[in-house]
Design a protein around this motif. Structure first.
Motif, mmCIF file in Angstrom:
data_model
loop_
_atom_site.group_PDB
_atom_site.id
_atom_site.type_symbol
_atom_site.label_atom_id
_atom_site.label_comp_id
_atom_site.label_asym_id
_atom_site.label_seq_id
_atom_site.Cartn_x
_atom_site.Cartn_y
_atom_site.Cartn_z
ATOM 1 N N PHE A 346 0.826 -1.210 0.000
ATOM 2 C CA PHE A 346 0.000 0.000 0.000
ATOM 3 C C PHE A 346 0.864 1.266 0.000
ATOM 4 N N LEU A 347 2.128 1.133 0.400
ATOM 5 C CA LEU A 347 3.042 2.273 0.450
ATOM 6 C C LEU A 347 3.477 2.768 -0.921
ATOM 7 N N VAL A 348 3.498 1.882 -1.905
ATOM 8 C CA VAL A 348 4.184 2.181 -3.163
ATOM 9 C C VAL A 348 3.492 3.327 -3.892
ATOM 10 N N SER A 349 4.257 4.364 -4.185
ATOM 11 C CA SER A 349 3.720 5.502 -4.922
ATOM 12 C C SER A 349 4.294 5.603 -6.329
ATOM 13 N N HIS A 350 5.558 5.164 -6.518
ATOM 14 C CA HIS A 350 6.206 5.321 -7.820
ATOM 15 C C HIS A 350 7.083 4.107 -8.129
ATOM 16 N N GLU A 351 7.027 3.685 -9.385
ATOM 17 C CA GLU A 351 7.863 2.604 -9.889
ATOM 18 C C GLU A 351 8.614 3.152 -11.098
ATOM 19 N N LEU A 352 9.947 3.216 -10.985
ATOM 20 C CA LEU A 352 10.773 3.866 -11.995
ATOM 21 C C LEU A 352 11.813 2.902 -12.535
ATOM 22 N N PRO A 353 12.215 3.069 -13.805
ATOM 23 C CA PRO A 353 13.381 2.343 -14.278
ATOM 24 C C PRO A 353 14.633 2.848 -13.569
ATOM 25 N N LEU A 354 15.651 2.017 -13.506
ATOM 26 C CA LEU A 354 16.881 2.383 -12.803
ATOM 27 C C LEU A 354 17.462 3.680 -13.347
ATOM 28 N N ASP A 355 17.318 3.923 -14.641
ATOM 29 C CA ASP A 355 17.885 5.125 -15.251
ATOM 30 C C ASP A 355 17.316 6.408 -14.654
ATOM 31 N N GLN A 356 16.148 6.345 -14.024
ATOM 32 C CA GLN A 356 15.529 7.534 -13.442
ATOM 33 C C GLN A 356 15.759 7.626 -11.932
ATOM 34 N N ALA A 357 16.769 6.926 -11.428
ATOM 35 C CA ALA A 357 17.028 6.913 -9.987
ATOM 36 C C ALA A 357 17.342 8.301 -9.448
ATOM 37 N N ALA A 358 18.122 9.107 -10.178
ATOM 38 C CA ALA A 358 18.479 10.445 -9.682
ATOM 39 C C ALA A 358 17.232 11.294 -9.479
ATOM 40 N N GLU A 359 16.289 11.220 -10.402
ATOM 41 C CA GLU A 359 15.031 11.953 -10.247
ATOM 42 C C GLU A 359 14.255 11.423 -9.042
ATOM 43 N N GLY A 360 14.243 10.099 -8.881
ATOM 44 C CA GLY A 360 13.545 9.504 -7.743
ATOM 45 C C GLY A 360 14.120 9.974 -6.420
ATOM 46 N N TYR A 361 15.435 10.012 -6.314
ATOM 47 C CA TYR A 361 16.080 10.500 -5.089
ATOM 48 C C TYR A 361 15.701 11.961 -4.825
ATOM 49 N N GLU A 362 15.798 12.793 -5.852
ATOM 50 C CA GLU A 362 15.552 14.219 -5.664
ATOM 51 C C GLU A 362 14.121 14.485 -5.212
ATOM 52 N N ARG A 363 13.160 13.844 -5.843
ATOM 53 C CA ARG A 363 11.762 14.130 -5.533
ATOM 54 C C ARG A 363 11.353 13.492 -4.198
ATOM 55 N N PHE A 364 11.893 12.332 -3.900
ATOM 56 C CA PHE A 364 11.618 11.713 -2.606
ATOM 57 C C PHE A 364 12.247 12.546 -1.491
ATOM 58 N N ASP A 365 13.449 13.055 -1.726
ATOM 59 C CA ASP A 365 14.133 13.874 -0.721
ATOM 60 C C ASP A 365 13.376 15.171 -0.449
ATOM 61 N N HIS A 366 12.741 15.735 -1.459
ATOM 62 C CA HIS A 366 11.971 16.969 -1.289
ATOM 63 C C HIS A 366 10.616 16.729 -0.640
ATOM 64 N N ARG A 367 10.305 15.465 -0.347
ATOM 65 C CA ARG A 367 9.022 15.100 0.274
ATOM 66 C C ARG A 367 7.847 15.647 -0.535
ATOM 67 N N GLU A 368 7.983 15.531 -1.853
ATOM 68 C CA GLU A 368 6.898 16.008 -2.697
ATOM 69 C C GLU A 368 5.631 15.205 -2.411
ATOM 70 N N ASP A 369 4.492 15.867 -2.525
ATOM 71 C CA ASP A 369 3.222 15.187 -2.281
ATOM 72 C C ASP A 369 3.124 13.934 -3.137
ATOM 73 N N GLY A 370 2.749 12.836 -2.483
ATOM 74 C CA GLY A 370 2.535 11.587 -3.205
ATOM 75 C C GLY A 370 3.768 10.732 -3.375
ATOM 76 N N TRP A 371 4.955 11.264 -3.055
ATOM 77 C CA TRP A 371 6.175 10.476 -3.187
ATOM 78 C C TRP A 371 6.442 9.782 -1.846
ATOM 79 N N THR A 372 5.811 8.631 -1.669
ATOM 80 C CA THR A 372 5.857 7.915 -0.393
ATOM 81 C C THR A 372 6.881 6.793 -0.398
ATOM 82 N N LYS A 373 6.866 5.965 -1.427
ATOM 83 C CA LYS A 373 7.825 4.865 -1.531
ATOM 84 C C LYS A 373 8.146 4.646 -2.999
ATOM 85 N N VAL A 374 9.442 4.719 -3.320
ATOM 86 C CA VAL A 374 9.905 4.640 -4.701
ATOM 87 C C VAL A 374 10.594 3.306 -4.928
#
Length: 378
Positions: A346-374
């Motif tokens: 139920f935690l999962v908010s985003h599923e990304l390819p490995l190539d988009q890891a930098a974006e995932g880190y940045e947006r998760f770090d900013h605690r953007e709305d909806g970015w709960t578990k990447v």
């Protein structure tokens, strides 16, 4: 292979690194199918640890075994497995006592017992935010999963955050019928609350200020407490008729902030001492470190957190701490998932390819709305 590599504060990149190879007869190589960005990865990402540049990150991993060493007899090529974030030998004193998170043999770092993949001070091991991962002591460490792809998003929580959330309730001494308060509605805090519900808590309160996380807490049947609206201790005491919770879980760690955004490393510990009743228990699974280069206080730079120990003592409270020994819980939690009793996905908010890891880190770090578990998919 491609892997997520730490370059410096708030800088990660996906780049080519050497493929892992069998180093010892007890090793296995796992092809990663899902790896997660953990909240504790953000401590490293933000430059708040001693992690070295060039480290391959990632300690929440699962996948398929593609190679085994000559000494591996239980695990087979083709097995679908969960990889506990703890690396453990299985035969030292702590491992034999069930404390695989404090293995005495696997970490050469001075003063540190226990090792992990891709983490500061936890040994020289590459992480699994990559296409492949070397797993030492594979027969002991790997958890078998049913073949196929079913429950992928649930099983990926078995490497760390689901067992860690459960461990928080264990450290707190939770019993059926207890009122439980969890500080922090990040992934670990939400899974501590989920664990408390499964274990028969009478009521569970989850304290945070992020509306999306509090809404998620409410959806799993627990009571949200927004500390940006009023003092959380006062809210909990009012909800419990002035008695306080029977036990509590600290799922925030050393980068705790107040409602205005100011950092206070002792804040959550103080609030738990106040909001848990006398003789109650507190389980601390939020990360604390011995050195913090970006600490808010001089003492905290050396891991010295000045919380209200005097009140803890006078109330006769108990406090348990430390990283979760994943193997103590993961088989049972796997089976709770299979039978439908637990649904950590139920935690999962985003599923990304490995190539988009930098974006995932940045947006998760900013605690953007909806970015709960990447989740990352190599």
């Amino acid at each position: 292979m491609k892997a997520v590599v730490y370059r410096g504060p708030r800088q990660v990149e996906v780049r080519e690194v050497p493929d892992p190879a069998i180093d010892q007869p007890t090793d296995a190589i796992v092809k990663i199918t899902t790896t997660n960005i953990c909240g504790s990865d953000l401590h490293m990402y933000e430059g708040r640890t001693a992690v070295e540049e060039g480290k391959v990150l990632g300690h929440e991993n699962m996948g398929i075994v593609v190679e085994i060493g000559a000494g591996v007899t239980r695990v087979k090529i083709g097995d679908r497995v969960s990889v506990p974030f703890n690396i453990a030998c299985g035969t030292c004193r702590n491992c034999l006592d069930g404390w695989t998170s404090f293995c005495l043999r696997v970490n050469p770092t001075e003063g540190m017992d226990g090792a992990a993949y891709g983490y500061a001070n936890m040994g020289p091991y590459d992480g699994g935010q990559a296409e492949y991962l070397r797993v030492p002591y594979a027969d002991f460490n790997l958890l078998d999963l049913p073949a196929g792809t079913e429950y992928e998003n649930d099983f990926t929580m078995l490497s760390d955050i689901f067992p860690t959330g459960w461990h928080g309730t264990e450290l707190a001494g939770m019993r059926p019928g207890d009122r439980v308060v969890v500080f922090g509605a990040g992934p670990v805090g939400l899974l501590a609350a989920h664990s408390a519900v499964i274990r028969g808590a009478a009521e569970v309160y989850v304290v945070d200020k992020e509306r999306d996380r509090l809404a998620m807490a409410e959806k799993i049947g627990v009571l949200p407490v927004d500390f940006s609206e009023a003092d959380p201790v006062e809210q909990i005491m009012a909800a419990t008729g002035g008695q306080g919770a029977d036990c509590g879980v600290e799922a925030v760690g050393y980068q705790a902030h107040d409602h205005s955004g100011q950092e206070h490393p002792e804040l959550v510990l103080d609030n738990l001492v106040k909001s848990v009743r006398s003789t109650g228990g507190i389980g601390v699974v939020g990360v604390y470190v011995p050195q913090d280069p970006g600490a808010a206080t001089e003492g905290a730079e050396e891991g010295r957190i000045g919380f209200d120990y005097g009140t803890l003592f006078t109330k006769g409270q108990r406090m348990g701490t430390g990283q979760c020994p994943v193997k103590r819980y993961n088989r049972r939690l796997r089976d709770l998932i299979i039978t439908g009793r637990a649904t950590p996905s139920f935690l999962v908010s985003h599923e990304l390819p490995l190539d988009q890891a930098a974006e995932g880190y940045e947006r998760f770090d900013h605690r953007e709305d909806g970015w709960t578990k990447v989740l990352l998919r190599p």
